[in-house]
Design a protein around this motif. Structure first.
Motif, PDB file in Angstrom:
ATOM      1  N   ALA A 140       0.829  -1.206   0.000  1.00  0.00           N
ATOM      2  CA  ALA A 140       0.000   0.000   0.000  1.00  0.00           C
ATOM      3  C   ALA A 140       0.860   1.250   0.000  1.00  0.00           C
ATOM      4  O   ALA A 140       1.934   1.287   0.618  1.00  0.00           O
ATOM      5  CB  ALA A 140      -0.922   0.005   1.218  1.00  0.00           C
ATOM      6  N   MET A 141       0.385   2.288  -0.684  1.00  0.00           N
ATOM      7  CA  MET A 141       1.110   3.560  -0.770  1.00  0.00           C
ATOM      8  C   MET A 141       0.115   4.700  -0.876  1.00  0.00           C
ATOM      9  O   MET A 141      -1.062   4.496  -1.200  1.00  0.00           O
ATOM     10  CB  MET A 141       2.031   3.556  -1.995  1.00  0.00           C
ATOM     11  CG  MET A 141       1.300   3.633  -3.323  1.00  0.00           C
ATOM     12  SD  MET A 141       2.359   3.265  -4.749  1.00  0.00           S
ATOM     13  CE  MET A 141       2.450   1.481  -4.628  1.00  0.00           C
ATOM     14  N   ASN A 142       0.589   5.930  -0.609  1.00  0.00           N
ATOM     15  CA  ASN A 142      -0.282   7.090  -0.806  1.00  0.00           C
ATOM     16  C   ASN A 142      -0.251   7.536  -2.265  1.00  0.00           C
ATOM     17  O   ASN A 142       0.592   7.084  -3.051  1.00  0.00           O
ATOM     18  CB  ASN A 142       0.090   8.236   0.143  1.00  0.00           C
ATOM     19  CG  ASN A 142       1.496   8.773  -0.068  1.00  0.00           C
ATOM     20  OD1 ASN A 142       1.944   8.960  -1.204  1.00  0.00           O
ATOM     21  ND2 ASN A 142       2.205   9.014   1.014  1.00  0.00           N
ATOM     22  N   HIS A 143      -1.174   8.423  -2.626  1.00  0.00           N
ATOM     23  CA  HIS A 143      -1.318   8.769  -4.045  1.00  0.00           C
ATOM     24  C   HIS A 143      -0.129   9.577  -4.567  1.00  0.00           C
ATOM     25  O   HIS A 143       0.207   9.505  -5.749  1.00  0.00           O
ATOM     26  CB  HIS A 143      -2.621   9.542  -4.278  1.00  0.00           C
ATOM     27  CG  HIS A 143      -2.595  10.956  -3.794  1.00  0.00           C
ATOM     28  ND1 HIS A 143      -2.806  11.301  -2.477  1.00  0.00           N
ATOM     29  CD2 HIS A 143      -2.381  12.125  -4.453  1.00  0.00           C
ATOM     30  CE1 HIS A 143      -2.733  12.610  -2.342  1.00  0.00           C
ATOM     31  NE2 HIS A 143      -2.471  13.138  -3.521  1.00  0.00           N
ATOM     32  N   ARG A 173      -7.405  -0.199  -6.013  1.00  0.00           N
ATOM     33  CA  ARG A 173      -6.656  -1.452  -6.064  1.00  0.00           C
ATOM     34  C   ARG A 173      -5.974  -1.555  -7.432  1.00  0.00           C
ATOM     35  O   ARG A 173      -6.621  -1.368  -8.467  1.00  0.00           O
ATOM     36  CB  ARG A 173      -7.592  -2.640  -5.849  1.00  0.00           C
ATOM     37  CG  ARG A 173      -6.868  -3.972  -5.650  1.00  0.00           C
ATOM     38  CD  ARG A 173      -7.868  -5.079  -5.375  1.00  0.00           C
ATOM     39  NE  ARG A 173      -8.575  -4.874  -4.123  1.00  0.00           N
ATOM     40  CZ  ARG A 173      -8.162  -5.320  -2.947  1.00  0.00           C
ATOM     41  NH1 ARG A 173      -7.031  -6.003  -2.869  1.00  0.00           N
ATOM     42  NH2 ARG A 173      -8.859  -5.093  -1.858  1.00  0.00           N
ATOM     43  N   VAL A 174      -4.673  -1.842  -7.429  1.00  0.00           N
ATOM     44  CA  VAL A 174      -3.893  -1.887  -8.662  1.00  0.00           C
ATOM     45  C   VAL A 174      -3.012  -3.133  -8.672  1.00  0.00           C
ATOM     46  O   VAL A 174      -2.885  -3.830  -7.659  1.00  0.00           O
ATOM     47  CB  VAL A 174      -3.001  -0.628  -8.810  1.00  0.00           C
ATOM     48  CG1 VAL A 174      -3.846   0.637  -8.915  1.00  0.00           C
ATOM     49  CG2 VAL A 174      -2.024  -0.524  -7.637  1.00  0.00           C
ATOM     50  N   VAL A 175      -2.418  -3.388  -9.821  1.00  0.00           N
ATOM     51  CA  VAL A 175      -1.418  -4.452  -9.945  1.00  0.00           C
ATOM     52  C   VAL A 175      -0.086  -3.781 -10.268  1.00  0.00           C
ATOM     53  O   VAL A 175       0.026  -3.043 -11.263  1.00  0.00           O
ATOM     54  CB  VAL A 175      -1.791  -5.465 -11.040  1.00  0.00           C
ATOM     55  CG1 VAL A 175      -0.659  -6.484 -11.228  1.00  0.00           C
ATOM     56  CG2 VAL A 175      -3.088  -6.182 -10.685  1.00  0.00           C
ATOM     57  N   LEU A 176       0.897  -3.999  -9.410  1.00  0.00           N
ATOM     58  CA  LEU A 176       2.225  -3.414  -9.580  1.00  0.00           C
ATOM     59  C   LEU A 176       3.061  -4.321 -10.478  1.00  0.00           C
ATOM     60  O   LEU A 176       3.189  -5.519 -10.214  1.00  0.00           O
ATOM     61  CB  LEU A 176       2.899  -3.242  -8.220  1.00  0.00           C
ATOM     62  CG  LEU A 176       2.065  -2.470  -7.189  1.00  0.00           C
ATOM     63  CD1 LEU A 176       2.747  -2.496  -5.827  1.00  0.00           C
ATOM     64  CD2 LEU A 176       1.822  -1.044  -7.652  1.00  0.00           C
ATOM     65  N   GLY A 191      -1.560  -4.388  -5.168  1.00  0.00           N
ATOM     66  CA  GLY A 191      -1.282  -3.225  -4.338  1.00  0.00           C
ATOM     67  C   GLY A 191      -2.478  -2.302  -4.250  1.00  0.00           C
ATOM     68  O   GLY A 191      -3.508  -2.521  -4.902  1.00  0.00           O
ATOM     69  N   SER A 192      -2.336  -1.280  -3.425  1.00  0.00           N
ATOM     70  CA  SER A 192      -3.402  -0.286  -3.300  1.00  0.00           C
ATOM     71  C   SER A 192      -2.788   1.103  -3.220  1.00  0.00           C
ATOM     72  O   SER A 192      -1.683   1.280  -2.694  1.00  0.00           O
ATOM     73  CB  SER A 192      -4.264  -0.553  -2.070  1.00  0.00           C
ATOM     74  OG  SER A 192      -3.516  -0.387  -0.881  1.00  0.00           O
ATOM     75  N   VAL A 193      -3.517   2.074  -3.766  1.00  0.00           N
ATOM     76  CA  VAL A 193      -3.114   3.474  -3.724  1.00  0.00           C
ATOM     77  C   VAL A 193      -4.185   4.224  -2.932  1.00  0.00           C
ATOM     78  O   VAL A 193      -5.360   4.209  -3.305  1.00  0.00           O
ATOM     79  CB  VAL A 193      -2.986   4.066  -5.135  1.00  0.00           C
ATOM     80  CG1 VAL A 193      -2.650   5.553  -5.051  1.00  0.00           C
ATOM     81  CG2 VAL A 193      -1.933   3.315  -5.941  1.00  0.00           C
ATOM     82  N   ILE A 194      -3.784   4.848  -1.826  1.00  0.00           N
ATOM     83  CA  ILE A 194      -4.713   5.553  -0.946  1.00  0.00           C
ATOM     84  C   ILE A 194      -4.625   7.041  -1.228  1.00  0.00           C
ATOM     85  O   ILE A 194      -3.531   7.620  -1.250  1.00  0.00           O
ATOM     86  CB  ILE A 194      -4.382   5.263   0.529  1.00  0.00           C
ATOM     87  CG1 ILE A 194      -4.451   3.749   0.795  1.00  0.00           C
ATOM     88  CG2 ILE A 194      -5.333   6.017   1.457  1.00  0.00           C
ATOM     89  CD1 ILE A 194      -3.930   3.339   2.149  1.00  0.00           C
ATOM     90  N   VAL A 195      -5.756   7.659  -1.468  1.00  0.00           N
ATOM     91  CA  VAL A 195      -5.803   9.097  -1.757  1.00  0.00           C
ATOM     92  C   VAL A 195      -5.661   9.837  -0.432  1.00  0.00           C
ATOM     93  O   VAL A 195      -6.575   9.881   0.387  1.00  0.00           O
ATOM     94  CB  VAL A 195      -7.108   9.479  -2.464  1.00  0.00           C
ATOM     95  CG1 VAL A 195      -7.126  10.980  -2.748  1.00  0.00           C
ATOM     96  CG2 VAL A 195      -7.259   8.691  -3.756  1.00  0.00           C
ATOM     97  N   LEU A 204       5.015  -2.676   2.865  1.00  0.00           N
ATOM     98  CA  LEU A 204       5.353  -3.915   2.162  1.00  0.00           C
ATOM     99  C   LEU A 204       4.543  -5.037   2.800  1.00  0.00           C
ATOM    100  O   LEU A 204       4.934  -5.608   3.815  1.00  0.00           O
ATOM    101  CB  LEU A 204       6.852  -4.195   2.261  1.00  0.00           C
ATOM    102  CG  LEU A 204       7.395  -5.335   1.399  1.00  0.00           C
ATOM    103  CD1 LEU A 204       7.208  -5.034  -0.078  1.00  0.00           C
ATOM    104  CD2 LEU A 204       8.871  -5.589   1.702  1.00  0.00           C
ATOM    105  N   GLY A 205       3.387  -5.326   2.209  1.00  0.00           N
ATOM    106  CA  GLY A 205       2.459  -6.285   2.782  1.00  0.00           C
ATOM    107  C   GLY A 205       2.604  -7.685   2.226  1.00  0.00           C
ATOM    108  O   GLY A 205       3.554  -8.012   1.495  1.00  0.00           O
ATOM    109  N   ASN A 206       1.612  -8.517   2.541  1.00  0.00           N
ATOM    110  CA  ASN A 206       1.717  -9.946   2.250  1.00  0.00           C
ATOM    111  C   ASN A 206       1.486 -10.320   0.790  1.00  0.00           C
ATOM    112  O   ASN A 206       1.736 -11.473   0.424  1.00  0.00           O
ATOM    113  CB  ASN A 206       0.758 -10.723   3.152  1.00  0.00           C
ATOM    114  CG  ASN A 206       1.265 -10.789   4.575  1.00  0.00           C
ATOM    115  OD1 ASN A 206       2.444 -11.023   4.812  1.00  0.00           O
ATOM    116  ND2 ASN A 206       0.384 -10.552   5.536  1.00  0.00           N
ATOM    117  N   SER A 207       1.021  -9.396  -0.040  1.00  0.00           N
ATOM    118  CA  SER A 207       0.961  -9.732  -1.467  1.00  0.00           C
ATOM    119  C   SER A 207       2.372  -9.907  -2.014  1.00  0.00           C
ATOM    120  O   SER A 207       2.583 -10.563  -3.033  1.00  0.00           O
ATOM    121  CB  SER A 207       0.207  -8.651  -2.245  1.00  0.00           C
ATOM    122  OG  SER A 207       0.817  -7.382  -2.082  1.00  0.00           O
TER     123      SER A 207
END
Length: 227
Positions: A140-143, A173-176, A191-195, A204-207
């Protein structure tokens, strides 16, 4: 001579290593470029341009960054980057796969003063700072970070809502395409992008972590391949 040294340096940096056998010749494909191939034939390295023939009689017919076509004893053979194999002696068009021994890779981290494990890495070849979070489902990351990396999350992402310390936020939700830390790399990582401004570091998560063996021993964390 300058071109030979430059290409050799590129090859060493990228650690290309592909070995073929062609009608009794041992050919090590060291590098492929447009109209140029660097081949080690029976232990002798040659930089061949299209149309040139090595002292061993191997002629370069064509080449690009992915494959080269060579001619030897009147037969043409295709040599590729990205796979390892050997061309059959009886049928020059049959490729017999060779399975190389898998190399164990690992990365050791030391807990920082705030109790967290952090590591530098890359997402889609862009450098980022990761906070290792075994409790996070995905990366996960910020925008702002996503925009710096060049992820068009609003165009390609799936809208969703997430709960942060600041409340409920919009996210995508995205694919890196590629995530890497040290020698450990995965493609197509969820992954995910949080606004918003959180998280300040990429989680750095479990994906990503779930594909590796993660072991903690006191203030040390080891992330390594499973084999």
């Amino acid at each position: 001579m300058v071109l030979r040294k430059f290409l050799s340096a590129v090859v060493i940096a990228l650690s290309f290593s592909y070995l073929w056998a062609v009608d009794g010749l041992s050919i090590h494909v060291s590098g492929l470029f447009k109209n140029t191939a660097i081949l080690t034939i029976n232990g002798q390295q040659h930089t061949l341009k299209v149309g040139l023939t090595s002292p061993e009689g191997v002629k370069l017919i064509s080449a690009n960054s992915r494959r080269a076509v060579v001619e030897y004893n009147g037969k043409q053979h295709t040599l590729t980057m990205g796979s390892s194999g050997a061309l059959g002696f009886d049928d020059p068009d049959v490729m017999v796969p060779i399975t190389p021994p898998e190399e164990h890779k690992s990365l050791k981290l030391v807990r920082e003063q705030d109790g967290m494990f952090r590591v530098r890495g890359t997402i889609n070849n862009t450098q980022v700072h990761f906070l290792v979070d075994t409790g996070a489902t995905i990366v996960a990351m910020n925008h702002t970070t996503a925009e710096r990396i060049g992820i068009p999350f609003r165009a390609i992402g799936k809208p969703m809502k997430v709960e942060t310390a600041s409340g409920i936020e919009d996210a995508y939700r995205v694919v890196l395409r590629r995530v890497r830390i040290g020698d450990l790399e995965l493609s197509n990582v969820e992954g995910s992008v949080i606004v918003g401004n959180q998280p300040s570091k990429v989680l750095l998560g479990n994906s990503f972590l779930g594909k590796f063996k993660v072991e903690q021993d006191g203030d040390h964390l080891t992330i390594g391949s499973r084999h």
